[in-house]
Design an enzyme around this catalytic site. Structure first.
Site, PDB file in Angstrom:
ATOM      1  N   ASN A 186      30.518  20.404 -32.152  1.00  0.00           N
ATOM      2  CA  ASN A 186      31.876  20.584 -32.673  1.00  0.00           C
ATOM      3  C   ASN A 186      32.834  19.923 -31.690  1.00  0.00           C
ATOM      4  OD1 ASN A 186      34.341  21.466 -33.574  1.00  0.00           O
ATOM      5  ND2 ASN A 186      34.004  23.633 -33.068  1.00  0.00           N
ATOM      6  N   LYS A 228      35.929  19.541 -31.969  1.00  0.00           N
ATOM      7  CA  LYS A 228      37.270  20.161 -32.037  1.00  0.00           C
ATOM      8  C   LYS A 228      38.357  19.076 -32.111  1.00  0.00           C
ATOM      9  CE  LYS A 228      35.463  24.048 -29.460  1.00  0.00           C
ATOM     10  NZ  LYS A 228      35.753  25.332 -28.869  1.00  0.00           N
ATOM     11  N   GLU A 281      38.375  29.790 -33.724  1.00  0.00           N
ATOM     12  CA  GLU A 281      39.727  29.252 -33.492  1.00  0.00           C
ATOM     13  C   GLU A 281      40.529  29.230 -34.789  1.00  0.00           C
ATOM     14  OE1 GLU A 281      38.247  25.793 -31.501  1.00  0.00           O
ATOM     15  OE2 GLU A 281      37.579  27.115 -29.896  1.00  0.00           O
ATOM     16  N   SER A 293      29.716  28.455 -25.024  1.00  0.00           N
ATOM     17  CA  SER A 293      29.363  27.964 -23.685  1.00  0.00           C
ATOM     18  C   SER A 293      27.874  27.618 -23.552  1.00  0.00           C
ATOM     19  CB  SER A 293      29.799  28.962 -22.611  1.00  0.00           C
ATOM     20  OG  SER A 293      31.210  29.099 -22.632  1.00  0.00           O
ATOM     21  N   HIS A 313      35.351  29.142 -38.093  1.00  0.00           N
ATOM     22  CA  HIS A 313      35.286  29.069 -36.631  1.00  0.00           C
ATOM     23  C   HIS A 313      36.297  30.046 -36.032  1.00  0.00           C
ATOM     24  CE1 HIS A 313      35.664  27.536 -32.559  1.00  0.00           C
ATOM     25  NE2 HIS A 313      34.451  27.041 -32.723  1.00  0.00           N
ATOM     26  N   GLY A 340      34.180  28.428 -25.055  1.00  0.00           N
ATOM     27  CA  GLY A 340      35.045  27.660 -24.152  1.00  0.00           C
ATOM     28  C   GLY A 340      35.356  28.361 -22.840  1.00  0.00           C
ATOM     29  N   GLU A 393      28.853  33.236 -32.866  1.00  0.00           N
ATOM     30  CA  GLU A 393      29.651  32.742 -31.751  1.00  0.00           C
ATOM     31  C   GLU A 393      30.553  33.855 -31.224  1.00  0.00           C
ATOM     32  OE1 GLU A 393      30.047  28.229 -31.821  1.00  0.00           O
ATOM     33  OE2 GLU A 393      31.651  28.983 -33.064  1.00  0.00           O
TER      34      GLU A 393
END
Ligand code: PEP
Length: 258
Positions: A9, A11, A97, A213, A95, A173, A167
């Site tokens: 991904n 992003k 985010e 991560s 996702h 991140g 996730e």
């Protein structure tokens, strides 16, 4: 046996030159690997160019989002048919985010998954708990609700298009990955849930990726877990060396090859 599946991904990163260079580099290194599915998910605006760069490789193309309506007055949105037009195979949906920064709801995510499948795309459906939810012992309840609501109304045939990505939000991140045991525990819970919602065959065939991560030095431990079928990789997917080595490790552990 489930075929391992690693997706990158990207992003909101890269520009046209670096997206092309990254795609070509990845295709050169691992574009001919067997025994594993690999995808990269660049920003929408580079999909077309990256599709060309990947065209003579086994690397599939994915998008990072989709809208559920087929067309019309939805300024700034992209339909599933448009993504198909650009040679996308996969699309990331839900996702963290998009859930926590943009505010997407389970209901919206459910509509997107349905529209993606209706248009022949394979959704990578993301679920995962916040740190405070984990600390409060709510991981299983949160993930169960996300899975149930996200997959609501999907029949046994259509669910087979889906990959679930577990996730944990606190791992994305941050440099702090879930331990292999924490990942395995939630993956096994999701698989049990799928057996209840559908049946044991569907549950044992559906792939569940881990994301958060993941990097070269924790890939082997994560991939050794029986219910971890692959990885959704953010930061490390922007470095061709790291991403390629994670893919190679994943296929080696799951198939014993190379
Ligand atoms: C992600 O964006 O899905 C992700 C897992 O990011 P990172 O690997 O950087 O934690």
């Amino acid at each position: 046996m489930r075929k391992p599946f690693v997706a990158g991904n990207w992003k909101m990163n890269t520009d046209i030159a670096s997206a092309l260079a990254l795609a070509r580099d990845i295709a050169d290194r691992i574009g001919r690997l067997d025994g594993i599915d690999v995808a990269v998910c660049p920003p929408f605006v580079y999909l077309h160019a990256v599709a060309d760069a990947l065209s003579s490789s086994n690397i599939a193309l994915g998008a990072q989002n989709v809208f559920f309506q087929p067309n019309g007055a939805f300024t700034g949105e992209i339909s599933a048919a448009m993504l198909k037009d650009l040679s996308c195979t996969y699309v990331i949906i839900g996702h963290s985010e998009r859930r926590h920064v943009i505010g997407e709801t389970d209901d919206l995510i459910n509509k997107k998954i349905s529209a993606a499948i209706n248009n022949g795309l394979l959704p990578i459906f993301c679920v995962g708990e916040l740190l405070e939810q984990r600390k409060a012992g709510k991981t299983s309840a949160v993930v169960t609700e996300q899975v149930k609501k996200g997959l609501a109304g999907l029949c046994t045939e259509r669910i087979q298009a889906v990959t679930i990505a577990y996730e944990p939000v606190w791992a994305i991140g941050t440099g702090i990955n879930a331990t292999p045991e924490q990942a395995q525990e939630v993956h096994a819970m999701i698989r049990d849930l799928l057996a209840c919602l559908y049946d044991k065959t569907i549950a044992s065939n559906l792939r569940i990726q881990y994301g958060g991560s993941a990097k070269p030095d924790n890939t082997a431990q994560l991939m050794t877990q029986p219910d971890v079928d692959g990885l959704l990789v953010g930061g490390a997917s922007l470095k061709a060396d790291d991403f390629a080595s994670m893919v190679e490790t994943a296929v080696k552990i799951k198939t014993g090859s190379n």
